[in-house]
Design a protein around this motif. Structure first.
Motif, PDB file in Angstrom:
ATOM      1  N   ASP A  36      -2.396 -19.024-103.432  1.00  7.05           N
ATOM      2  CA  ASP A  36      -1.963 -18.958-102.041  1.00  7.05           C
ATOM      3  C   ASP A  36      -2.129 -20.304-101.334  1.00  7.05           C
ATOM      4  O   ASP A  36      -1.280 -20.717-100.558  1.00  7.05           O
ATOM      5  CB  ASP A  36      -2.718 -17.867-101.280  1.00  7.05           C
ATOM      6  CG  ASP A  36      -2.390 -16.475-101.811  1.00  7.05           C
ATOM      7  OD1 ASP A  36      -1.226 -16.249-102.193  1.00  7.05           O
ATOM      8  OD2 ASP A  36      -3.301 -15.625-101.847  1.00  7.05           O
ATOM      9  N   GLU A  37      -3.229 -20.971-101.614  1.00  5.18           N
ATOM     10  CA  GLU A  37      -3.482 -22.249-100.955  1.00  5.18           C
ATOM     11  C   GLU A  37      -2.618 -23.370-101.507  1.00  5.18           C
ATOM     12  O   GLU A  37      -2.366 -24.353-100.824  1.00  5.18           O
ATOM     13  CB  GLU A  37      -4.963 -22.594-101.043  1.00  5.18           C
ATOM     14  CG  GLU A  37      -5.801 -21.624-100.236  1.00  5.18           C
ATOM     15  CD  GLU A  37      -7.218 -22.085-100.017  1.00  5.18           C
ATOM     16  OE1 GLU A  37      -7.505 -23.274-100.235  1.00  5.18           O
ATOM     17  OE2 GLU A  37      -8.032 -21.255 -99.595  1.00  5.18           O
ATOM     18  N   SER A  38      -2.161 -23.252-102.741  1.00  3.91           N
ATOM     19  CA  SER A  38      -1.302 -24.291-103.322  1.00  3.91           C
ATOM     20  C   SER A  38       0.180 -23.924-103.224  1.00  3.91           C
ATOM     21  O   SER A  38       1.030 -24.647-103.723  1.00  3.91           O
ATOM     22  CB  SER A  38      -1.681 -24.526-104.788  1.00  3.91           C
ATOM     23  OG  SER A  38      -1.275 -23.430-105.592  1.00  3.91           O
ATOM     24  N   PHE A  39       0.479 -22.778-102.598  1.00  4.37           N
ATOM     25  CA  PHE A  39       1.859 -22.306-102.420  1.00  4.37           C
ATOM     26  C   PHE A  39       2.578 -22.125-103.756  1.00  4.37           C
ATOM     27  O   PHE A  39       3.747 -22.477-103.902  1.00  4.37           O
ATOM     28  CB  PHE A  39       2.648 -23.242-101.496  1.00  4.37           C
ATOM     29  CG  PHE A  39       2.037 -23.388-100.137  1.00  4.37           C
ATOM     30  CD1 PHE A  39       2.107 -22.351 -99.225  1.00  4.37           C
ATOM     31  CD2 PHE A  39       1.359 -24.548 -99.785  1.00  4.37           C
ATOM     32  CE1 PHE A  39       1.528 -22.478 -97.961  1.00  4.37           C
ATOM     33  CE2 PHE A  39       0.770 -24.673 -98.534  1.00  4.37           C
ATOM     34  CZ  PHE A  39       0.856 -23.641 -97.619  1.00  4.37           C
ATOM     35  N   SER A  40       1.878 -21.575-104.715  1.00  7.38           N
ATOM     36  CA  SER A  40       2.485 -21.282-106.009  1.00  7.38           C
ATOM     37  C   SER A  40       3.691 -20.366-105.798  1.00  7.38           C
ATOM     38  O   SER A  40       3.644 -19.430-105.009  1.00  7.38           O
ATOM     39  CB  SER A  40       1.462 -20.589-106.913  1.00  7.38           C
ATOM     40  OG  SER A  40       2.083 -20.050-108.049  1.00  7.38           O
ATOM     41  N   ASP A  41       4.772 -20.669-106.522  1.00  6.46           N
ATOM     42  CA  ASP A  41       5.981 -19.871-106.339  1.00  6.46           C
ATOM     43  C   ASP A  41       6.495 -19.246-107.639  1.00  6.46           C
ATOM     44  O   ASP A  41       7.616 -18.764-107.708  1.00  6.46           O
ATOM     45  CB  ASP A  41       7.085 -20.703-105.682  1.00  6.46           C
ATOM     46  CG  ASP A  41       7.406 -21.979-106.428  1.00  6.46           C
ATOM     47  OD1 ASP A  41       6.756 -22.261-107.461  1.00  6.46           O
ATOM     48  OD2 ASP A  41       8.301 -22.707-105.986  1.00  6.46           O
ATOM     49  N   TRP A  42       5.648 -19.248-108.687  1.00 10.24           N
ATOM     50  CA  TRP A  42       6.042 -18.628-109.951  1.00 10.24           C
ATOM     51  C   TRP A  42       4.774 -18.236-110.694  1.00 10.24           C
ATOM     52  O   TRP A  42       3.754 -18.919-110.589  1.00 10.24           O
ATOM     53  CB  TRP A  42       6.861 -19.593-110.801  1.00 10.24           C
ATOM     54  CG  TRP A  42       7.659 -18.908-111.864  1.00 10.24           C
ATOM     55  CD1 TRP A  42       7.277 -18.663-113.152  1.00 10.24           C
ATOM     56  CD2 TRP A  42       8.981 -18.388-111.751  1.00 10.24           C
ATOM     57  NE1 TRP A  42       8.276 -18.036-113.837  1.00 10.24           N
ATOM     58  CE2 TRP A  42       9.341 -17.847-112.985  1.00 10.24           C
ATOM     59  CE3 TRP A  42       9.895 -18.316-110.706  1.00 10.24           C
ATOM     60  CZ2 TRP A  42      10.566 -17.247-113.228  1.00 10.24           C
ATOM     61  CZ3 TRP A  42      11.117 -17.720-110.928  1.00 10.24           C
ATOM     62  CH2 TRP A  42      11.449 -17.195-112.179  1.00 10.24           C
ATOM     63  N   THR A  43       4.833 -17.159-111.438  1.00  8.26           N
ATOM     64  CA  THR A  43       3.699 -16.713-112.250  1.00  8.26           C
ATOM     65  C   THR A  43       4.126 -16.643-113.700  1.00  8.26           C
ATOM     66  O   THR A  43       5.205 -16.143-114.010  1.00  8.26           O
ATOM     67  CB  THR A  43       3.214 -15.321-111.788  1.00  8.26           C
ATOM     68  OG1 THR A  43       2.838 -15.398-110.418  1.00  8.26           O
ATOM     69  CG2 THR A  43       2.026 -14.849-112.611  1.00  8.26           C
ATOM     70  N   ILE A  44       3.277 -17.156-114.572  1.00  4.23           N
ATOM     71  CA  ILE A  44       3.490 -17.034-116.011  1.00  4.23           C
ATOM     72  C   ILE A  44       2.353 -16.180-116.551  1.00  4.23           C
ATOM     73  O   ILE A  44       1.181 -16.495-116.345  1.00  4.23           O
ATOM     74  CB  ILE A  44       3.496 -18.404-116.719  1.00  4.23           C
ATOM     75  CG1 ILE A  44       4.602 -19.299-116.152  1.00  4.23           C
ATOM     76  CG2 ILE A  44       3.662 -18.224-118.230  1.00  4.23           C
ATOM     77  CD1 ILE A  44       4.543 -20.732-116.640  1.00  4.23           C
ATOM     78  N   ILE A  45       2.712 -15.110-117.220  1.00  4.83           N
ATOM     79  CA  ILE A  45       1.722 -14.255-117.873  1.00  4.83           C
ATOM     80  C   ILE A  45       1.848 -14.495-119.369  1.00  4.83           C
ATOM     81  O   ILE A  45       2.910 -14.274-119.955  1.00  4.83           O
ATOM     82  CB  ILE A  45       1.938 -12.769-117.544  1.00  4.83           C
ATOM     83  CG1 ILE A  45       1.795 -12.540-116.035  1.00  4.83           C
ATOM     84  CG2 ILE A  45       0.957 -11.901-118.333  1.00  4.83           C
ATOM     85  CD1 ILE A  45       2.169 -11.146-115.578  1.00  4.83           C
ATOM     86  N   VAL A  46       0.769 -14.985-119.963  1.00  8.37           N
ATOM     87  CA  VAL A  46       0.740 -15.224-121.403  1.00  8.37           C
ATOM     88  C   VAL A  46      -0.015 -14.074-122.050  1.00  8.37           C
ATOM     89  O   VAL A  46      -1.180 -13.830-121.729  1.00  8.37           O
ATOM     90  CB  VAL A  46       0.080 -16.578-121.746  1.00  8.37           C
ATOM     91  CG1 VAL A  46      -0.094 -16.730-123.247  1.00  8.37           C
ATOM     92  CG2 VAL A  46       0.903 -17.732-121.174  1.00  8.37           C
ATOM     93  N   LYS A  47       0.690 -13.366-122.921  1.00  3.17           N
ATOM     94  CA  LYS A  47       0.085 -12.270-123.686  1.00  3.17           C
ATOM     95  C   LYS A  47      -0.169 -12.766-125.103  1.00  3.17           C
ATOM     96  O   LYS A  47       0.620 -13.526-125.656  1.00  3.17           O
ATOM     97  CB  LYS A  47       1.032 -11.072-123.751  1.00  3.17           C
ATOM     98  CG  LYS A  47       1.248 -10.370-122.441  1.00  3.17           C
ATOM     99  CD  LYS A  47       2.135  -9.148-122.636  1.00  3.17           C
ATOM    100  CE  LYS A  47       2.256  -8.343-121.373  1.00  3.17           C
ATOM    101  NZ  LYS A  47       3.040  -7.107-121.593  1.00  3.17           N
TER     102      LYS A  47
END
Length: 192
Positions: A36-47
Motif C-alpha cells: 500500500d505504501e509503495s503503490f504496488s499495482d500487480w501481485t505475483i503468486i508463486v506456487k
C-alpha cells in the motif's frame, strides 16, 4: 522578519518536513516494501509443487519497462483482455529451486546496479527464470556468473540443475567443459 526557505529535498515549504509522516516517501521503489505504501499495482503468486505459495507485490512500471524489463510481464501488461488484467494478479507454478530464486530475480530487476546475488546452487534456476520471463539483462549476467564460477568441484551442481530445466545449451557447454578438463588432466598425468 521574513522566514528563510530551505532548498533541500527533505525540508521545503518554509522549513517544514513534508513527507506526510511516511518514512518510505524518500526510499527507492522496491517489491519488498509494503504494497500500500509503495503503490504496488500487480501481485505475483508463486506456487511450488508442494503447494506452498508466496505473494509478491510488484510494480508494472518496473517489471514492464527499462533495461531490465521482463518481456513476459511487459507483454502481459499490454494485453488488456486477459484474466490477469482484471485481477491484477499472476499465478505462477515453479519448482522449489526456481521459487527460491524468484525474489533474487526481482531484486535484480528492481536494482539500478548490475550486481547479482547468486551462488552455484541458484545460478541455473536464475538462468531458467531469466529465459522464461524474458529478462535479457539477467540472462547475460547469470551466464557471466556461471562462466566465472564453473570449476570441477561445482560441476555436478550445474549438471543436475541443467538437467532439471532441460537446458540443452547449458548441458552442451558443460559437456565441452568436461572434455576440456579431462584433456588437461590427461596431459598433466602424461607429463609427470
Amino acid at each position: 522578519m521574513a522566514r528563510k526557505l530551505h532548498l533541500d529535498s527533505y525540508n521545503y515549504r518554509n522549513g517544514e518536513n513534508n513527507n506526510n509522516g511516511n518514512p518510505l516517501s524518500f526510499q527507492k521503489l522496491s517489491w519488498r516494501q509494503d504494497k500500500d505504501e509503495s503503490f504496488s499495482d500487480w501481485t505475483i503468486i508463486v506456487k511450488t509443487e508442494d503447494g506452498a505459495e508466496t505473494e509478491y507485490s510488484v510494480h508494472k512500471v518496473v517489471l514492464g519497462t527499462g533495461l531490465k524489463q521482463s518481456e513476459y510481464f511487459a507483454k502481459m501488461f499490454r494485453t488488456p483482455h486477459i484474466k490477469e488484467a482484471t485481477t491484477r494478479t499472476s499465478v505462477i507454478t515453479l519448482d522449489d529451486a526456481a521459487a527460491k530464486a524468484f525474489p533474487i530475480m526481482l531484486d535484480y530487476i528492481y536494482s539500478d546496479r548490475d550486481a547479482l546475488e547468486a551462488s552455484s546452487e541458484i545460478a541455473t534456476a536464475l538462468r531458467y527464470l531469466s529465459n522464461y520471463f524474458g529478462v535479457r539483462a539477467l540472462f547475460e549476467r547469470v551466464n557471466n556468473f556461471i562462466r566465472d564460477d564453473l570449476i570441477i568441484d561445482n560441476l555436478p551442481v550445474y549438471v543436475e540443475a541443467a538437467t532439471l530445466y532441460n537446458d540443452d545449451a547449458m548441458i552442451s557447454t558443460l559437456i565441452d567443459y568436461i572434455v576440456e578438463d579431462f584433456a588437461i588432466i590427461e596431459t598433466d598425468v602424461l607429463t609427470k
